[in-house]
Design an enzyme around this catalytic site. Structure first.
Site, short mmCIF file in Angstrom:
data_model
loop_
_atom_site.label_atom_id
_atom_site.label_comp_id
_atom_site.label_asym_id
_atom_site.label_seq_id
_atom_site.Cartn_x
_atom_site.Cartn_y
_atom_site.Cartn_z
N ARG A 123 0.82 -1.21 0.00
CA ARG A 123 0.00 0.00 0.00
C ARG A 123 0.86 1.26 0.00
O ARG A 123 0.60 2.20 -0.77
CB ARG A 123 -0.95 0.02 1.20
CG ARG A 123 -2.06 -1.01 1.10
CD ARG A 123 -2.92 -1.02 2.33
NE ARG A 123 -2.08 -1.38 3.48
CZ ARG A 123 -2.38 -1.14 4.74
NH1 ARG A 123 -3.50 -0.52 5.06
NH2 ARG A 123 -1.59 -1.50 5.72
N ASN A 171 -6.06 -2.67 1.90
CA ASN A 171 -6.03 -4.12 2.02
C ASN A 171 -7.47 -4.62 2.11
O ASN A 171 -8.33 -3.96 2.70
CB ASN A 171 -5.30 -4.55 3.29
CG ASN A 171 -3.80 -4.44 3.16
OD1 ASN A 171 -3.25 -4.35 2.08
ND2 ASN A 171 -3.11 -4.44 4.30
#
Length: 116
Positions: free
Chosen positions: A44, A62
């Site tokens: 990320r 996520n």
């Protein structure tokens, strides 16, 4: 026109001659799902950094099933580069699949953020 003036879009807008056209930047939006070993490897954060480097807006998060989901919106070439980057990801990631849905740009995003 001076070289510095040709790089300044404000100068071009104010000083273009009649009959001149400036091509608008084509906007693109990609909704991406990345699977494989993509959580716990800074996917990320690296996605955010990549998108910001290319000037792309959107978000990344996520998912409970182990995938990473992201939305990229911006100049077509920049969005394409972000999507291409997702096929490799950061060191430590093992990308098995990247599913991409191309959507109409909503122009509702500013910046690029990690969401939870």
């Amino acid at each position: 026109m001076l070289k510095s003036e040709s790089r300044n879009p404000c100068y071009l807008q104010k000083h273009k001659r009649e009959g001149d056209t400036l091509e608008p930047t084509e906007l693109k939006r990609a909704h991406v799902y990345v699977s494989g070993r993509v959580q716990g490897v800074y996917f990320r954060a690296a996605t955010r950094d990549t998108a910001r480097r290319y000037g792309v807006a959107g978000w990344v998060r996520n998912l409970p099933d182990g995938r990473v989901e992201a939305v990229f919106e911006g100049a077509a070439e920049a969005v394409d580069r972000c999507v291409a980057w997702c096929h490799q990801g950061p060191p430590g990631a093992i990308v098995r699949d990247v599913a991409v849905s191309w959507e109409s740009p909503a122009k509702d995003l500013t910046g690029f953020n990690i969401t939870y």
